[in-house]
Design an enzyme around this catalytic site. Structure first.
Site, PDB file in Angstrom:
ATOM      1  N   ARG A  93       8.644 -12.708  -0.258  1.00  0.00           N
ATOM      2  CA  ARG A  93       7.647 -12.337   0.996  1.00  0.00           C
ATOM      3  C   ARG A  93       6.481 -11.477   0.403  1.00  0.00           C
ATOM      4  NH1 ARG A  93       5.713  -7.235   3.245  1.00  0.00           N
ATOM      5  NH2 ARG A  93       5.386  -7.542   5.396  1.00  0.00           N
TER       6      ARG A  93
ATOM      7  N   GLY B 264       2.812  -6.064   7.993  1.00  0.00           N
ATOM      8  CA  GLY B 264       2.205  -7.278   7.281  1.00  0.00           C
ATOM      9  C   GLY B 264       1.901  -8.690   7.970  1.00  0.00           C
TER      10      GLY B 264
ATOM     11  N   THR C 283       2.756   2.085   2.739  1.00  0.00           N
ATOM     12  CA  THR C 283       1.635   1.628   2.050  1.00  0.00           C
ATOM     13  C   THR C 283       0.475   2.659   1.870  1.00  0.00           C
ATOM     14  OG1 THR C 283       2.122  -0.562   2.800  1.00  0.00           O
ATOM     15  CG2 THR C 283      -0.130  -0.240   2.003  1.00  0.00           C
TER      16      THR C 283
ATOM     17  N   GLY D 112       3.129  -9.292   2.014  1.00  0.00           N
ATOM     18  CA  GLY D 112       2.587  -8.705   3.296  1.00  0.00           C
ATOM     19  C   GLY D 112       1.115  -8.694   3.365  1.00  0.00           C
TER      20      GLY D 112
ATOM     21  N   GLY E  83       0.742  -1.429   7.671  1.00  0.00           N
ATOM     22  CA  GLY E  83       1.704  -1.598   8.846  1.00  0.00           C
ATOM     23  C   GLY E  83       2.703  -2.798   8.771  1.00  0.00           C
TER      24      GLY E  83
END
Length: 377
Positions: free
Chosen positions: A229, A255, A201, A231, A253
Site C-alpha cells: 500500500r 492517504g 506524517t 498513501g 491524513g
C-alpha cells in the site's frame, strides 16, 4: 467589440499568472521568508495527553521549525529549509516518519517521502524504503541525480547505495510503541484508524528570500498496511506540491482520500485560478474610451489577503471530509502567508517568518488562526 477585447484580455491574464502569484519583488510589508511544518493530524484530545507528552511534542516541533527557519534567516533556499525542518522529525520517535514509523502487517517499517521545488517543478519521491535513515534526503537525490521522479523499494535502495547513502539497520526505525499498535490491531481485528489516533506524517513548506517555494513530506504510512500500500505522502500532487506561481503544500491524513482529491495540486490550481478571476474583475472595472480600456491591470499589482487562500484550502479539505477522509494541510504562498487547514480535532504544526512570527500548536484554535473545518463524520 468590447466582448472581443475582453476575451483577449482574459487570455492575456492567463499568461500573466506567474507574475501575479510570484512577482520578483514581494508586496510591500510581506515577510521576506516564511515556513510552516506539520507532524500529523488526527483525533487529538487534550484530556488524553499528559503535560509531559505535550511538552515533548511541542519541543520536537520547535526544534524542527527552528532548524528550517535558521536556514531561511541565513539566506538559504526553500529546498534547503524544507529538508532541514523534516530531518529532525524523521529522527524523532514521536512522529510516524523515519525512526518511529509504524509497522506494516508483516512487521516492517517501510518509509515514503517526496519533495518538490517550486522554481521549476522538479520533484523526487521514494516509497517502501527500509534502510535509509532520512528518506527526504533520498527523495531530493532522486530529484537532482536521476532521470526519474518516483523510485520504489529495492530499486530506491539500490539507487541510495550507488549515491553513497549509508545503510541504516532496519531495527533503528522500530519503536515499542509502534510495535504494540500493530499487535493490538491484529489481536483485536481493528483498523489502522483505531490504533492510530493521529496521522504522524511530517512535512514542511517554505518561501525563501529569493521568492522561491518548496514542499516536502515524509511518512511511515498506516499501521498494518498490506499488499505494498502507498498513501499520498510520496505522490506528487496529492501529498506534496510546490509551484512558484501559486503555493507550496504538504498534506497529512488518510492517504486514499487525498489521492482521490489530488489535494496538494488542487489547492495550488484553485489559488492560481482565484488570481486570474481577480485580475479579470479588476480589468472589467477600468474605464473605456474609443480605443478600448484606458489601463491594463497587471496581475502583479493585485494583493490577495490570507483569507482568500484560507478559504481555498478549507474548501478542498471539506471535499476530503465529504468523501469520508480525515487530515490536514500546511501551505505557504508567494506573499508569505503560512496557513493550515484540517478537518480533524488537531494537527501538530508550527510556523515562522522573517517578521518575527514563531509558534507551534497541537489542538484546533490554539494559534488563533482559522484552521479549517472541525470533523462532522
Amino acid at each position: 467589440m468590447k466582448n472581443t477585447v475582453l476575451a483577449a484580455l482574459a487570455a492575456g491574464f492567463a499568461a500573466l499568472l506567474p507574475a501575479a502569484a510570484h512577482a520578483e519583488e514581494h508586496e510591500e510589508g510581506a515577510p521576506k521568508w516564511s515556513i510552516a511544518i506539520h507532524g500529523g493530524a488526527g483525533t487529538l484530545d487534550p484530556d488524553r495527553m499528559t503535560p509531559q507528552q505535550r511538552a515533548d511534542y511541542e519541543a520536537a516541533l520547535q526544534l524542527a521549525l527552528d532548524a528550517g527557519a535558521k536556514v531561511l534567516a541565513e539566506g538559504g533556499t526553500a529546498m534547503e529549509a524544507v529538508q532541514a525542518a523534516i530531518i529532525p522529525m524523521e529522527d524523532s520517535p514521536l512522529f510516524n516518519a523515519g525512526r518511529g514509523a509504524v509497522f506494516t502487517w508483516e512487521g516492517r517499517n517501510e518509509l515514503d517521502a517526496s519533495i518538490m521545488d517550486g522554481r521549476d517543478r522538479s520533484a523526487g519521491s521514494v516509497t517502501g524504503v527500509t534502510t535509509v535513515r532520512n528518506p527526504i534526503l533520498l527523495a531530493d537525490r532522486v530529484r537532482t541525480d536521476s532521470p526519474h521522479v518516483f523510485l520504489m523499494g529495492e530499486g530506491a535502495e539500490q539507487f541510495a547505495a550507488e549515491r553513497g547513502f549509508e545503510v541504516t539497520p532496519p531495527e533503528y526505525f522500530a519503536t515499542e510503541r509502534r510495535r504494540e499498535a500493530l499487535e493490538r490491531l491484529k489481536a483485536e481485528a481493528l483498523s489502522a484508524l483505531d490504533v492510530d489516533h493521529k496521522f504522524g506524517t511530517v512535512g514542511a513548506v517554505a518561501l525563501d528570500s529569493q521568492g522561491n517555494l518548496a514542499a516536502g513530506t515524509s511518512t511511515g504510512g498506516m499501521t498494518g498496511k498490506r499488499w505494498g500500500r502507498i498513501g499520498d505522502a510520496p505522490v506528487i500532487g496529492a501529498g506534496t506540491y510546490a509551484d512558484n506561481r501559486s503555493c507550496a503544500v504538504s498534506a497529512t491524513g488518510w492517504g486514499e482520500y487525498f489521492i482521490r482529491v489530488g489535494v496538494a495540486q488542487e489547492i495550488c490550481t484553485r489559488l492560481r485560478y482565484a488570481v486570474h478571476v481577480k485580475a479579470l474583475e479588476a480589468q472589467l472595472s477600468v474605464p473605456w474610451d474609443e480605443n478600448g480600456p484606458t489601463y491594463i491591470v497587471h496581475a502583479s499589482e493585485l494583493a490577495m489577503g490570507p483569507e482568500i487562500f484560507q478559504e481555498i484550502a478549507d474548501e478542498v479539505m471539506a471535499e476530503v471530509a465529504e468523501l469520508g477522509g480525515d487530515g490536514g494541510v500546511i501551505l505557504v504562498t508567494p506573499e508569505g502567508h503560512a496557513l493550515y487547514s484540517f478537518n480533524t480535532t488537531g494537527m501538530y504544526r508550527g510556523r515562522a517568518n522573517s517578521d518575527g512570527m514563531n509558534e507551534v500548536a497541537i489542538f484546533g484554535g490554539e494559534d488563533g488562526a482559522d484552521s479549517g473545518n472541525t470533523p462532522d463524520h
